[in-house]
Structure formats: structure tokens, C-alpha cells
Write a protein that holds these residues in place. Structure first.
Motif, PDB file in Angstrom:
ATOM      1  N   MET A   1       0.831  -1.205   0.000  1.00  0.00           N
ATOM      2  CA  MET A   1       0.000   0.000   0.000  1.00  0.00           C
ATOM      3  C   MET A   1       0.865   1.256   0.000  1.00  0.00           C
ATOM      4  SD  MET A   1      -3.285  -0.507  -0.206  1.00  0.00           S
ATOM      5  CE  MET A   1      -3.876   1.087   0.355  1.00  0.00           C
ATOM      6  N   ASP A   2       1.936   1.246   0.767  1.00  0.00           N
ATOM      7  CA  ASP A   2       2.838   2.398   0.817  1.00  0.00           C
ATOM      8  C   ASP A   2       3.480   2.634  -0.545  1.00  0.00           C
ATOM      9  OD1 ASP A   2       4.347   4.419   2.526  1.00  0.00           O
ATOM     10  OD2 ASP A   2       6.019   3.284   1.677  1.00  0.00           O
TER      11      ASP A   2
ATOM     12  N   LYS B   1       8.235   9.797  -2.280  1.00  0.00           N
ATOM     13  CA  LYS B   1       9.399   9.075  -1.766  1.00  0.00           C
ATOM     14  C   LYS B   1       9.040   7.634  -1.444  1.00  0.00           C
ATOM     15  CE  LYS B   1      12.856   9.094   1.928  1.00  0.00           C
ATOM     16  NZ  LYS B   1      13.315   9.763   3.173  1.00  0.00           N
ATOM     17  N   GLN B   2       9.863   6.725  -1.915  1.00  0.00           N
ATOM     18  CA  GLN B   2       9.676   5.315  -1.611  1.00  0.00           C
ATOM     19  C   GLN B   2      10.567   4.925  -0.439  1.00  0.00           C
ATOM     20  OE1 GLN B   2       7.533   3.128  -2.760  1.00  0.00           O
ATOM     21  NE2 GLN B   2       6.591   4.514  -4.260  1.00  0.00           N
ATOM     22  N   ASN B   3      10.010   4.142   0.480  1.00  0.00           N
ATOM     23  CA  ASN B   3      10.705   3.806   1.717  1.00  0.00           C
ATOM     24  C   ASN B   3      11.362   2.433   1.701  1.00  0.00           C
ATOM     25  OD1 ASN B   3       9.844   6.253   3.154  1.00  0.00           O
ATOM     26  ND2 ASN B   3       7.791   5.357   3.009  1.00  0.00           N
ATOM     27  N   THR B   4      11.153   1.681   0.628  1.00  0.00           N
ATOM     28  CA  THR B   4      11.732   0.346   0.524  1.00  0.00           C
ATOM     29  C   THR B   4      12.432   0.191  -0.818  1.00  0.00           C
ATOM     30  OG1 THR B   4       9.725  -0.599  -0.450  1.00  0.00           O
ATOM     31  CG2 THR B   4       9.896  -0.638   1.960  1.00  0.00           C
TER      32      THR B   4
ATOM     33  N   ILE C   1      12.187   0.218  -6.883  1.00  0.00           N
ATOM     34  CA  ILE C   1      12.258  -0.528  -8.135  1.00  0.00           C
ATOM     35  C   ILE C   1      10.988  -0.351  -8.949  1.00  0.00           C
ATOM     36  CG2 ILE C   1      12.203  -2.894  -9.067  1.00  0.00           C
ATOM     37  CD1 ILE C   1      14.249  -3.597  -6.834  1.00  0.00           C
ATOM     38  N   VAL C   2       9.840  -0.522  -8.321  1.00  0.00           N
ATOM     39  CA  VAL C   2       8.568  -0.398  -9.039  1.00  0.00           C
ATOM     40  C   VAL C   2       8.379   1.031  -9.536  1.00  0.00           C
ATOM     41  CG1 VAL C   2       6.064  -0.611  -8.875  1.00  0.00           C
ATOM     42  CG2 VAL C   2       7.521  -2.298  -7.760  1.00  0.00           C
TER      43      VAL C   2
ATOM     44  N   LYS D   1      14.402  11.555 -15.376  1.00  0.00           N
ATOM     45  CA  LYS D   1      15.762  10.984 -15.413  1.00  0.00           C
ATOM     46  C   LYS D   1      16.503  11.219 -14.105  1.00  0.00           C
ATOM     47  CE  LYS D   1      18.914  13.214 -17.770  1.00  0.00           C
ATOM     48  NZ  LYS D   1      19.921  13.585 -16.717  1.00  0.00           N
ATOM     49  N   ASP D   2      16.346  12.407 -13.549  1.00  0.00           N
ATOM     50  CA  ASP D   2      17.073  12.758 -12.323  1.00  0.00           C
ATOM     51  C   ASP D   2      16.338  12.331 -11.057  1.00  0.00           C
ATOM     52  OD1 ASP D   2      19.139  13.933 -13.787  1.00  0.00           O
ATOM     53  OD2 ASP D   2      18.066  15.833 -13.922  1.00  0.00           O
ATOM     54  N   LYS D   3      15.217  11.633 -11.223  1.00  0.00           N
ATOM     55  CA  LYS D   3      14.457  11.169 -10.074  1.00  0.00           C
ATOM     56  C   LYS D   3      14.503   9.652  -9.913  1.00  0.00           C
ATOM     57  CE  LYS D   3      11.199  15.057 -10.009  1.00  0.00           C
ATOM     58  NZ  LYS D   3      11.555  15.517  -8.652  1.00  0.00           N
ATOM     59  N   MET D   4      15.336   8.994 -10.705  1.00  0.00           N
ATOM     60  CA  MET D   4      15.457   7.542 -10.610  1.00  0.00           C
ATOM     61  C   MET D   4      16.128   7.148  -9.293  1.00  0.00           C
ATOM     62  SD  MET D   4      14.085   6.039 -13.186  1.00  0.00           S
ATOM     63  CE  MET D   4      13.172   6.820 -14.525  1.00  0.00           C
ATOM     64  N   ASN D   5      15.705   6.018  -8.759  1.00  0.00           N
ATOM     65  CA  ASN D   5      16.195   5.562  -7.452  1.00  0.00           C
ATOM     66  C   ASN D   5      17.377   4.608  -7.543  1.00  0.00           C
ATOM     67  OD1 ASN D   5      13.883   6.688  -5.773  1.00  0.00           O
ATOM     68  ND2 ASN D   5      12.727   5.320  -7.118  1.00  0.00           N
TER      69      ASN D   5
END
Length: 215
Positions: free
Chosen positions: A93-94, A109-112, A117-118, A181-185
Motif C-alpha cells: 500500500m505504501d 518518496k519510496q521507503n523500501t 524498483i517499481v 531521469k534525475d528522479k530515478m532511485n
């Protein structure tokens, strides 16, 4: 239910619901994101089950069409039908609720690692040749002009402004696509995004030449 059966069951639900959707958020978009995310999960050594489920349902109840409350309610209901582990549901869900760009007004922002990746896979499908095609498909769905040289790109101060924008599709490149492009993790995502970003820049250069009648 076995993990693989859960994945296949959810895949069937998503395919039936999104097949033939015309805004660029269709089943084929989901399948591309799903395949990219799986490949990236292998390279990044992430939890494959979390990645696969999140990739499959990331657009199933898209906030752009269902609203954020609808997205939360419907996504939560689906996950509870198939997954017993509350922690896994919480993680998925997050991921889903923080995956979208939303006009740059939210951190997204992704926390995992799985979420990163997704999110990268979803953003990659908004870039390159596919991204260009999807941008114009969505613009047509929203009855937007392809291009209007009298309308400059906008910087939106809140989500409502972004949702209600009547800007043309070419502006969308500057308001979102060229920023990705500059926001890839992940390192994998950054490498793939570079080539797709350059393709879009070349497309825009050619587009303006043709628009002005130079070519």
C-alpha cells in the motif's frame, strides 16, 4: 494460497480490467512495468513477491481516475482478499500510494528497495518512444491540444492545479517527463533512463523543426 497462484490471480484481474484502456495506463503498460520491475528486482536483490504484486496493481485503481480515497479503499480490499500478512499489505500500500509523480507537488518518496524498483519501472515507461506515445494518448483522452506555442510550461503549486491543467501535451514533457531521469532511485533505473531521456530530447528537436516548417 501459494504465492505464484496469488500473482497469477491478480494478474488475471488486472488484465481483464485494463485491457483496451485508452489513456496509456492499459494492460500493456502494466505488463511492461511488471517485466522491467522483475528484471530490476533480480539485479537489485529485492523481495520479488512484493515487487510483482506492486507492479501489477500500481495503476489498477489509479488516483487520476478514482481519486486518492477510492484508490486506497479499492486497493486495500483487493490485497486483503489475497494476502494474509498485514505487514506485506502495508508495504505494498505504501508503494502504491507514493508511486505517482503528481505534478511534482508531492515527494513520492519510496521507503523500501521494492518501492524504488517499481517506481523506477513505472517512470521508465513514461520515457523514450513508449513514453512519447503514452503522453499523446493521454493528452487525446483529456482533449488537450498537441502543442500550442503560446502556452508555456507551468510549475504547479498543488495537486489540484496539476489535475485541472488544460496545458498541451508538449508542455507535459517539461512539466514531468524530462524531469524523471534525475528522479530515478536505482543504478539500473538511472542507466536505462539516460538513453530514453536522450531519445525524447531528439524527438522534441525534430518536432519543433517540423512545426515551424523547417523540415
Amino acid at each position: 494460497m501459494e504465492r505464484q497462484k496469488i500473482i497469477e490471480s491478480i494478474k488475471d484481474i488486472v488484465k481483464k480490467q485494463l485491457m483496451g484502456e485508452g489513456t496509456g495506463h492499459d494492460w500493456w503498460h502494466t505488463l511492461r512495468v511488471y517485466n522491467m520491475a522483475k528484471n530490476m528486482a533480480t539485479q537489485e536483490k529485492a523481495n520479488m513477491f512484493i515487487v510483482e504484486i506492486s507492479a501489477l496493481i500500481h495503476d489498477l485503481y489509479d488516483w487520476k481516475f478514482y481519486g486518492e480515497e477510492g484508490q486506497i479503499r479499492k486497493t486495500g480490499k483487493l490485497l486483503n482478499e489475497f494476502i494474509e500478512d498485514e505487514k506485506e499489505i502495508e508495504i505494498i500500500m505504501d508503494i502504491i500510494m507514493n508511486i505517482s509523480f503528481k505534478g511534482g507537488t508531492a515527494s513520492a518518496k519510496q521507503n523500501t528497495l521494492e518501492g524504488k524498483i517499481v517506481q523506477d519501472a513505472d517512470r521508465l515507461d513514461a520515457l523514450g518512444a513508449i513514453g512519447i506515445g503514452r503522453a499523446f494518448a493521454y493528452g487525446g483522452h483529456k482533449n488537450r491540444e498537441m502543442y500550442n506555442p503560446n502556452m508555456a510550461p507551468m510549475k504547479y503549486s498543488n495537486l489540484e492545479e496539476y489535475k485541472n491543467s488544460k496545458g498541451h501535451t508538449i508542455n507535459h514533457f517539461y512539466e514531468k517527463l524530462l524531469l524523471l531521469k534525475d528522479k530515478m532511485n536505482t543504478q539500473t533505473g538511472k542507466k536505462m533512463a539516460k538513453e530514453r531521456h536522450e531519445f525524447m530530447e531528439n524527438f522534441l528537436e525534430q518536432f519543433y523543426k517540423e512545426w515551424d516548417g523547417e523540415k
